[in-house]
Design an enzyme around this catalytic site. Sequence first.
Site, PDB file in Angstrom:
ATOM      1  N   GLU A  19       0.827  -1.215   0.000  1.00 17.58           N
ATOM      2  CA  GLU A  19       0.000   0.000   0.000  1.00 17.58           C
ATOM      3  C   GLU A  19       0.862   1.267   0.000  1.00 17.58           C
ATOM      4  OE1 GLU A  19      -3.049  -0.240  -0.591  1.00 17.58           O
ATOM      5  OE2 GLU A  19      -3.857  -2.070   0.312  1.00 17.58           O
ATOM      6  N   HIS A  78      -3.084   1.873   8.200  1.00 19.61           N
ATOM      7  CA  HIS A  78      -4.156   1.134   7.532  1.00 19.61           C
ATOM      8  C   HIS A  78      -4.340  -0.177   8.283  1.00 19.61           C
ATOM      9  CE1 HIS A  78      -6.426  -1.311   4.867  1.00 19.61           C
ATOM     10  NE2 HIS A  78      -5.404  -2.088   4.560  1.00 19.61           N
ATOM     11  N   HIS A 104      -7.578  -3.456   9.469  1.00 15.49           N
ATOM     12  CA  HIS A 104      -8.814  -4.147   9.096  1.00 15.49           C
ATOM     13  C   HIS A 104      -9.703  -4.330  10.341  1.00 15.49           C
ATOM     14  CE1 HIS A 104      -6.208  -6.339   5.752  1.00 15.49           C
ATOM     15  NE2 HIS A 104      -6.357  -5.048   5.518  1.00 15.49           N
ATOM     16  N   HIS A 151     -12.841  -3.528   3.015  1.00  9.26           N
ATOM     17  CA  HIS A 151     -11.407  -3.819   3.148  1.00  9.26           C
ATOM     18  C   HIS A 151     -10.861  -3.375   4.499  1.00  9.26           C
ATOM     19  CE1 HIS A 151      -7.076  -3.272   1.346  1.00  9.26           C
ATOM     20  NE2 HIS A 151      -7.073  -3.757   2.564  1.00  9.26           N
TER      21      HIS A 151
HETATM   22  P1  13P Z   1       1.119  -5.532   3.014  1.00  7.85           P
HETATM   23  O1  13P Z   1       1.537  -6.804   3.696  1.00  7.85           O
HETATM   24  O2  13P Z   1       1.744  -5.393   1.638  1.00  7.85           O
HETATM   25  O3  13P Z   1       1.389  -4.329   3.899  1.00  7.85           O
HETATM   26  O4  13P Z   1      -0.440  -5.597   2.741  1.00  7.85           O
HETATM   27  C1  13P Z   1      -1.373  -5.730   3.778  1.00  7.85           C
HETATM   28  C2  13P Z   1      -2.682  -5.077   3.483  1.00  7.85           C
HETATM   29  O5  13P Z   1      -3.471  -4.896   4.387  1.00  7.85           O
HETATM   30  C3  13P Z   1      -3.002  -4.667   2.095  1.00  7.85           C
HETATM   31  O6  13P Z   1      -4.136  -3.851   2.057  1.00  7.85           O
HETATM   32 ZN    ZN Z   2      -5.437  -4.031   3.822  1.00  8.00          ZN
END
Ligand code: 13P
Ligand code: ZN
Length: 269
Positions: A119, A142, A144, A214
């Site tokens: 990202e 970022h 989840h 996401h």
């Molecule tokens: P990375 O392992 O490349 O950081 O990706 C994790 C992710 O949450 C992608 O949206």
């Molecule tokens: Zn992600």
Amino acid sequence: MNSILNNRPELAREVNKVAEVAGYLWQKGWAERNGGNITVNVTEYVDDEIRQMPAISEVFPIGLTLPHLKGCYFYCKGTNMRMRDLARWPMDNGSIIRILDDCASYVIIADHPVKPTSELPSHLSVHNYLIGKGSPYKASVHTHPIELVAMSHAQKFLEKDVLTKLLWSMIPETKAFCPRGLGIIPYKMAGSMDLAEATIQELGDYDVVMWEKHGVFAVDGDVMQAFDQIDVLNKSALIYIAAKNMGFEPDGMSDEQMKEMTVAFNLPK
Ligand code: 13P
Ligand code: ZN
């Protein structure tokens, strides 16, 4: 172990904060496998010796030209690395990168050639945008978060500011500590330039944005504050869901109550 963090307490403190937050993300169940990523603009903690350090990687393209990032340095979670591992070994599961003078490519300078997150286009576009507008914000997260992502599967919550108003009304602290609310970005491919572009657009009005189905992306002064904004929003989502699980639609704070606390906390409307 010879680390770039040795004898650099300020840089070490920022990286250690990332490690602490990575542990929280794992404990909350928001960081399955390699899920989520964090970057921090650490340029202010970089000394001349670091500036002279040779690259330990090839030159990688960012995929975008980001004029405000010339000569900047970022700590980045590594792609495919786990938050739970990063929590213990931040310099083995992330690295520090230098943006080159073309503003379109980077090299890794420490400690190991750990390739940054997939990202990176979104993270670096956001840092470029923040510097461009003179923002003091240095960190982007970022992750989840389960309940917030679940809510993004219902179209009714994806209309502009519907979720913001609902989450703010669950408990007064949410608006107090996430005063700009939650922006919504319709589903886009993870890691794409499209997602990066949409994210900077939305961050004009919000500090936290939802990537539909996401995760969320937050910015703030440091990584702890960015985490806190996501945490208060997800807490509100949990309160909403707890009420629904008890079989009723929560009333939410009234408009009067919202207005009263907006004034008391001196928050934007
Ligand atoms: P990375 O392992 O490349 O950081 O990706 C994790 C992710 O949450 C992608 O949206
Ligand atoms: Zn992600």
